[in-house]
Scaffold this active site. Structure first.
Site: not given
Ligand code: F6P
Length: 517
Positions: A203, A209, A260-261, A346, A377, A486
């Protein structure tokens, strides 16, 4: 905005009283004995999703008080403000309009801004889907590599896996998110520059990253003799200028009013669109739009996002439950829990209200989970016999997309049996084999995992997060909490190179020195 924080309403006090009188001693088995029609009373049929809420710690009185809480807090007004394009993300002065990304081109919209944006949305969508179809038809492109993180990775990755049955078999899809070079290196080993399309999804087009991975991918492409960056790289971003500076001309934009999400419906969905094709991507948007309309128009008592959000508040703020287990009984939904983690934690992992005042009550629970039956399990032991109560949210899909005999009946029998076991428990005087029961769960049921039902399921979750965030009086649409780490990482990066530890706390300095030694 005319909102009242939930703890400042009369309904909040009434709920506290109801919790003390009946809520804390609520037992599902007694409730079913006294009210055999609970499955009908606490079921909601929403578009593409049926919800069985009957195995929750809820009775008619709690339900009614929670509805009062919603009304007294001004939830309908807040929802309408979002759908009206108001700048409800007030810390960033932005509207919140991810829902517009799935509105049909001819949807009736009332304000100039929203109408203008809807036109832009469809112009971009048409261009992006035309591009997706061209890539699908291009046999020389065998690999699509999406480079992005957070909302620029989780949504498209989760949805591409979920819709595997619809994905073209002629291409492979890779998702690189981590700055850990192992991830990109493993993908680069398996691809060839001439046959690869890199999608740089960010965005902001500044996320360290993504930028690091994008630079390395471009350097690799050129070092391998790759010629045409214009053909082999595209950018999905609101920051088209930064993408151009990076050397990418093919860009698909979106807008600052898409968090973003919440961005899988935008250009960030391009890898999904290439994977499943334009028609299926449009069906994905249409399913989400059906859920938007349900959230916007259904009465609060029959409104599934509202009911789920209210239940979240009942569990978090009155029963004190601090986590929710996400249990999709469909292996293609394996990234769905991770996607929901970002969406909810978030959005609602906040400790101050809209005015910046510290909240006197708890907010986002911890979400976690794995597909069933694998979770059974691993950690279901704790769900059945541990000391904490964790509400489980199952997803069951009626119709399988394979024809292997027996499997699906076995899968469905497990999801039903787990909910039954959590609720019923089993008496065993010896102790070790005793199941206390009365453990709550919700079951969301889809007829089939299709683009439309997946779209509706995700929109349901978005709106449910809106509901709890709205009542809590927080801004669900910013994420300042990710910033500090960050900034510090930048400082530490320089220190790992230089060895300078002056001014660092003792612990951090020792770690830097050890990593350098
Ligand atoms: O750091 C958090 C975050 O801003 C998320 O909200 C977002 O989805 C992710 O980083 C990626 O951001 P971008 O798409 O700008 O690279």
């Amino acid at each position: 905005m005319n909102q009242t924080r939930c703890d400042r309403t009369p309904a909040w006090i009434a709920l506290q009283n109801h919790y003390a009188d009946a809520g804390q001693g609520f037992d599902l088995r007694t409730a079913f004995a006294q009210q055999p029609d609970r499955p009908q009373r606490f079921a909601i049929e929403a578009p593409h999703v049926f919800a069985d809420l009957s195995k929750n710690w809820i009775d008619e009185a709690a339900s009614a008080l929670l509805l009062d809480l919603a009304s007294q807090s001004g939830l309908p007004r807040h929802r309408d403000a979002m759908f009206g394009g108001e700048a409800i993300n007030h810390t960033e002065q932005r509207a919140v309009m991810h829902w517009l990304l799935r509105s049909p081109a001819n949807a009736p919209v009332n304000t100039g801004f929203v109408a203008d944006m809807l036109r832009e949305v469809h112009t971009t969508l048409d261009a992006m889907l035309a591009y997706a179809e061209r890539v699908r038809a291009d046999a020389t492109i065998t690999d699509v590599v999406n480079i992005g993180i957070g909302g620029s990775d989780l949504g498209p990755q989760m949805a591409t896996l979920a819709l595997d049955e619809y994905v073209t078999p002629t291409k492979r899809f890779h998702f690189v998110s981590n700055v850990d070079g192992h991830e990109l290196a493993a993908v680069l080993r398996r691809i060839r520059p001439d046959n690869t399309l890199f999608l740089i999804a960010s965005k902001t087009f500044t996320t360290i990253e993504t930028m690091t991975n994008a630079r390395s991918a471009k350097a690799w492409f050129e070092a391998q003799g790759g010629k045409d960056v214009g053909r082999h790289f595209a950018a999905l971003t609101t920051n088209v200028a930064a993408a151009r500076d990076f050397g990418i001309d093919t860009t698909f934009g979106f807008w600052d009013w898409v968090g973003g999400r919440y961005s899988v419906w935008s250009a960030i969905g391009l890898p999904l669109a290439i994977a499943v094709g334009a028609a299926n991507f449009r069906a994905f948007l249409a399913g989400a739009h059906d859920m938007d309309e349900h959230f916007r128009t259904a009465p609060l008592a029959r409104n599934l996002p509202v009911q789920l959000g209210l239940l979240d508040i009942w569990y978090r703020n009155f029963h004190g439950l601090c986590s929710r287990c996400i249990a999709p009984y469909h292996s293609a939904l394996r990234r769905y829990p991770a996607y929901l983690q970002q969406l909810e934690m978030e959005s609602n992992g906040k400790r101050v209200d809209s005015d910046g005042a510290a909240l006197p009550f708890a907010t986002s629970p911890v979400l976690w989970g794995e597909p069933g039956t694998n979770g059974q399990h691993a950690y279901f032991q704790m769900l059945h016999q541990g000391t904490d109560v964790v509400p489980v949210e199952f997803v069951a899909v009626k119709k399988p997309q394979h024809d292997l005999p027996g499997h699906h009946t076995l899968l469905l029998s497990n999801v039903v049996a787990q909910a039954q076991a959590l609720m019923q428990g089993k008496a065993d005087p010896g102790g070790h084999r005793h199941f206390v029961g009365n453990r709550p769960s919700t079951l969301l049921m889809l007829e089939e995992l299709t683009p439309a039902s997946l779209g509706a399921l995700l929109a349901l979750q978005e709106h449910r997060v809106f509901v709890s965030g709205s009542l809590w009086g927080i801004n669900s649409f910013d994420q300042w909490g990710v910033e500090l780490g960050k900034v510090l990482a930048k400082d530490i990066e320089a220190r790992l190179v230089s060895g300078d530890v002056v001014g660092l706390d003792g612990s951090t300095a020792a770690l830097v020195q050890r990593l350098r030694s």
